[in-house]
Motif scaffolding. Structure first.
Motif, PDB file in Angstrom:
ATOM      1  N   ILE A  89       0.835  -1.203   0.000  1.00 32.35           N
ATOM      2  CA  ILE A  89       0.000   0.000   0.000  1.00 32.35           C
ATOM      3  C   ILE A  89       0.875   1.260   0.000  1.00 32.35           C
ATOM      4  O   ILE A  89       0.552   2.251  -0.667  1.00 32.35           O
ATOM      5  CB  ILE A  89      -0.962  -0.021   1.200  1.00 32.35           C
ATOM      6  CG1 ILE A  89      -2.006  -1.131   1.002  1.00 32.35           C
ATOM      7  CG2 ILE A  89      -1.646   1.325   1.387  1.00 32.35           C
ATOM      8  CD1 ILE A  89      -2.962  -1.295   2.164  1.00 32.35           C
ATOM      9  N   ASP A  90       1.987   1.220   0.713  1.00 31.07           N
ATOM     10  CA  ASP A  90       2.889   2.372   0.730  1.00 31.07           C
ATOM     11  C   ASP A  90       3.466   2.653  -0.659  1.00 31.07           C
ATOM     12  O   ASP A  90       3.736   3.812  -1.006  1.00 31.07           O
ATOM     13  CB  ASP A  90       4.027   2.151   1.720  1.00 31.07           C
ATOM     14  CG  ASP A  90       3.560   2.224   3.169  1.00 31.07           C
ATOM     15  OD1 ASP A  90       2.468   2.770   3.400  1.00 31.07           O
ATOM     16  OD2 ASP A  90       4.279   1.711   4.054  1.00 31.07           O
ATOM     17  N   ASP A  91       3.656   1.592  -1.463  1.00 29.16           N
ATOM     18  CA  ASP A  91       4.265   1.742  -2.795  1.00 29.16           C
ATOM     19  C   ASP A  91       3.241   1.874  -3.918  1.00 29.16           C
ATOM     20  O   ASP A  91       3.624   1.939  -5.087  1.00 29.16           O
ATOM     21  CB  ASP A  91       5.179   0.535  -3.086  1.00 29.16           C
ATOM     22  CG  ASP A  91       6.364   0.459  -2.140  1.00 29.16           C
ATOM     23  OD1 ASP A  91       6.693   1.505  -1.544  1.00 29.16           O
ATOM     24  OD2 ASP A  91       6.938  -0.630  -1.975  1.00 29.16           O
ATOM     25  N   MET A 119      -4.964  -2.841  10.764  1.00 34.35           N
ATOM     26  CA  MET A 119      -3.890  -1.838  10.728  1.00 34.35           C
ATOM     27  C   MET A 119      -4.433  -0.421  10.569  1.00 34.35           C
ATOM     28  O   MET A 119      -3.663   0.525  10.361  1.00 34.35           O
ATOM     29  CB  MET A 119      -2.924  -2.161   9.581  1.00 34.35           C
ATOM     30  CG  MET A 119      -2.156  -3.458   9.763  1.00 34.35           C
ATOM     31  SD  MET A 119      -0.940  -3.735   8.450  1.00 34.35           S
ATOM     32  CE  MET A 119      -2.012  -4.097   7.051  1.00 34.35           C
ATOM     33  N   ASN A 120      -5.759  -0.283  10.631  1.00 32.61           N
ATOM     34  CA  ASN A 120      -6.419   1.025  10.493  1.00 32.61           C
ATOM     35  C   ASN A 120      -6.090   1.695   9.159  1.00 32.61           C
ATOM     36  O   ASN A 120      -5.870   2.912   9.096  1.00 32.61           O
ATOM     37  CB  ASN A 120      -6.020   1.949  11.652  1.00 32.61           C
ATOM     38  CG  ASN A 120      -6.534   1.461  12.995  1.00 32.61           C
ATOM     39  OD1 ASN A 120      -7.669   0.997  13.099  1.00 32.61           O
ATOM     40  ND2 ASN A 120      -5.703   1.554  14.016  1.00 32.61           N
ATOM     41  N   ILE A 121      -6.062   0.899   8.097  1.00 33.38           N
ATOM     42  CA  ILE A 121      -5.842   1.415   6.742  1.00 33.38           C
ATOM     43  C   ILE A 121      -7.182   1.451   6.015  1.00 33.38           C
ATOM     44  O   ILE A 121      -7.923   0.462   6.020  1.00 33.38           O
ATOM     45  CB  ILE A 121      -4.837   0.533   5.970  1.00 33.38           C
ATOM     46  CG1 ILE A 121      -3.472   0.568   6.677  1.00 33.38           C
ATOM     47  CG2 ILE A 121      -4.690   1.005   4.528  1.00 33.38           C
ATOM     48  CD1 ILE A 121      -2.438  -0.345   6.044  1.00 33.38           C
ATOM     49  N   SER A 122      -7.482   2.574   5.408  1.00 33.97           N
ATOM     50  CA  SER A 122      -8.773   2.742   4.730  1.00 33.97           C
ATOM     51  C   SER A 122      -8.866   1.865   3.500  1.00 33.97           C
ATOM     52  O   SER A 122      -7.859   1.368   2.961  1.00 33.97           O
ATOM     53  CB  SER A 122      -8.955   4.214   4.330  1.00 33.97           C
ATOM     54  OG  SER A 122      -8.853   5.054   5.453  1.00 33.97           O
ATOM     55  N   ALA A 123     -10.105   1.663   3.027  1.00 33.47           N
ATOM     56  CA  ALA A 123     -10.332   0.908   1.788  1.00 33.47           C
ATOM     57  C   ALA A 123      -9.766   1.686   0.607  1.00 33.47           C
ATOM     58  O   ALA A 123      -9.496   2.882   0.693  1.00 33.47           O
ATOM     59  CB  ALA A 123     -11.818   0.650   1.610  1.00 33.47           C
ATOM     60  N   SER A 124      -9.625   0.997  -0.524  1.00 30.41           N
ATOM     61  CA  SER A 124      -8.965   1.593  -1.689  1.00 30.41           C
ATOM     62  C   SER A 124      -9.677   2.864  -2.188  1.00 30.41           C
ATOM     63  O   SER A 124      -9.028   3.853  -2.531  1.00 30.41           O
ATOM     64  CB  SER A 124      -8.866   0.571  -2.831  1.00 30.41           C
ATOM     65  OG  SER A 124     -10.156   0.099  -3.167  1.00 30.41           O
TER      66      SER A 124
END
Length: 473
Positions: free
Chosen positions: A424-426, A461-466
């Motif tokens: 996701i970071d990349d 990880m508290n990462i939002s959806a795409s």
């Protein structure tokens, strides 16, 4: 040492007052241990701080150390580790002094852990299906503060709907798995069941065990009314044998859930162990402040031979308690150090390369390797932290559940989360990766995970959806 520790574990299960204290000390954090020791020094005249100059000594003779060398400890001086410590493995440098100002305040604030957190952590390390884990989570959520399941299984089944349709037998099977978690006796539905669960982990040679099981399974609730004599008459057993069984039952914990009490929000992390790399080998030692240094006060001990019988009796009792405390502290340090050394041997890749190299590891594996009970390992790592080149980490971070890979091995859930975070970071900020695409990328790397599993890890990880991560570069 292994034989002695295994023997001491067997004795611990007899639950004598000395060994109850050893269990209590083992599961304490360093901060809690400091408070416990301070209270002991305050109340016991035969205990004193080690830095006093009144003739006290740490090894008061007798059997407090069983003739063994003291547990390896990392003091603030240079005598415990060479000056050329290799911190380059993980990038960040570090010092081993115990200055409380080292690191940021955020890093030193302890994570609060409740009974639910403690049980869910064990649940996720268990070899259970996603369906059974869902049932287990519902059961754990229904426990009260004492660790009892007061809700009927039919109510648990209703709370699982409509996502999971489970009958009582299926829920009961998962409940029995949770009842083997630490603390022992948790998830019981009655006091008798709670005590039976604790009796089940005792050695077969424990005095009064068979009769204690019989009492816990039936006439326990009549004990307050009929007394020991009435119970002996009802069971047609000798009075002394019933007294032994009742004494054993009274030594158990009727409220196991209270063993995992949440820490206050402003509690700071104090590392219990320091890990460093020397000549390519990872080593571990107790931190210099991992336990307050207390000693037997020789002056009061010598008074026992000169004072009256009443005073001598009191001082002898205090001396015995002091010896138990010193022995418990030594055993705590030895057990903690054994567990940590096993962890760094199993997870050297994690220390070297980070979360992506964390291999699947469970309490059962470490317990089997060390010849300990799983609950002992769980207590040893509870609220304990280790200072590493990667920062100060909770010992729980060294454990992770696993997923089978296409190459025949396993990848830990923590490692998979790290891979998802890196992808996701990349990603292209104009076209973020969907959960399905992330699952495909992981599969191409030999890790077959479903889209819903990726979504679960991403949310953890508290990462939002795409669609929420779209942004204009």
């Amino acid at each position: 040492m292994k034989t002695r520790l295994q023997t001491s574990l067997g004795q611990q299960l007899v639950l004598t007052p000395q060994l109850q204290q050893a269990i209590k000390l083992l599961q304490m954090s360093t901060t809690e241990l400091e408070l416990e020791i301070a209270q002991a020094v305050e109340s016991n005249p035969l205990l004193d701080w080690a830095d006093s100059n009144d003739g006290s000594t740490a090894n008061e003779g007798g059997d407090s150390n069983d003739g063994e060398a003291p547990t390896e400890r990392a003091d603030n001086g240079d005598d415990w580790a060479p000056a050329e410590l290799d911190w380059s493995a993980a990038g960040s440098g570090g010092s081993f002094d115990d200055d409380e100002e080292t690191g940021s305040a955020a890093e030193r604030v302890a994570e609060t852990e409740t009974l639910v957190d403690h049980l869910l952590w064990q649940l996720h390390l268990s070899h259970l299906s996603l369906r059974d884990r869902g049932i287990g989570a519902a059961l754990i959520d229904a426990l009260d503060d004492d660790g009892y399941l007061r809700e009927p299984l039919t109510t648990i089944a209703e709370t699982l709907l409509p996502a999971v349709h489970a009958d009582e037998d299926e829920i009961l099977a998962v409940l029995h798995r949770i009842q083997r978690f630490d603390p022992v006796g948790v998830a019981a539905r009655t006091l008798g069941e709670c005590l039976q669960l604790q009796l089940d982990v005792l050695g077969d040679d424990t005095p009064g065990l068979a009769l204690a099981r019989q009492i816990a399974a039936g006439p326990l609730e009549r004990l307050p009314r009929s007394g020991v004599a009435g119970l002996a008459h009802e069971l047609k057993q000798p009075l002394d044998e019933v007294e032994t069984a009742v004494t054993l039952l009274r030594s158990l914990d009727p409220r196991p859930g209270t063993q995992i009490a949440p820490l206050s929000q402003d509690t700071y992390v104090v590392p219990d162990v320091v890990v460093w790399r020397q000549n390519g080998i990872w080593r571990a030692a107790l931190a210099g402040h991992a336990g307050p240094k207390v000693v037997i006060h020789r002056g009061y001990e010598q008074l026992i031979r000169r004072c009256g019988e009443a005073d001598a009796s009191y001082l002898r009792a205090q001396l015995q308690e002091a010896r138990w405390l010193l022995k418990g502290l030594q055993q705590r340090g030895e057990t903690l150090l054994r567990v940590v050394r096993s962890l760094i041997l199993q997870q050297s890749g994690f220390l070297e390369f980070g979360e992506q190299a964390l291999r699947p590891l469970t309490l059962r594996e470490i317990a089997a390797e060390l010849g300990l009970h799983e609950s002992t390992v769980s207590r040893a790592i509870a609220r304990k932290h280790v200072r590493t080149p990667r920062g100060t980490l909770p010992l729980r971070a060294f454990f992770a559940s696993g997923i089978d890979t296409e190459g025949g091995g396993e990848a830990s859930s923590t490692a998979i989360q790290a891979m998802i975070r890196r992808l996701i970071d990349d990603e292209n900020p104009r076209k973020p990766l969907s959960d399905a695409k992330l699952a495909d990328l992981l599969k191409s790397s030999g890790i077959p995970v479903a889209r819903r599993t990726v979504a679960k890890y991403r949310e953890a990880m508290n990462i939002s959806a795409s669609h929420e991560r779209v942004r204009i570069a």
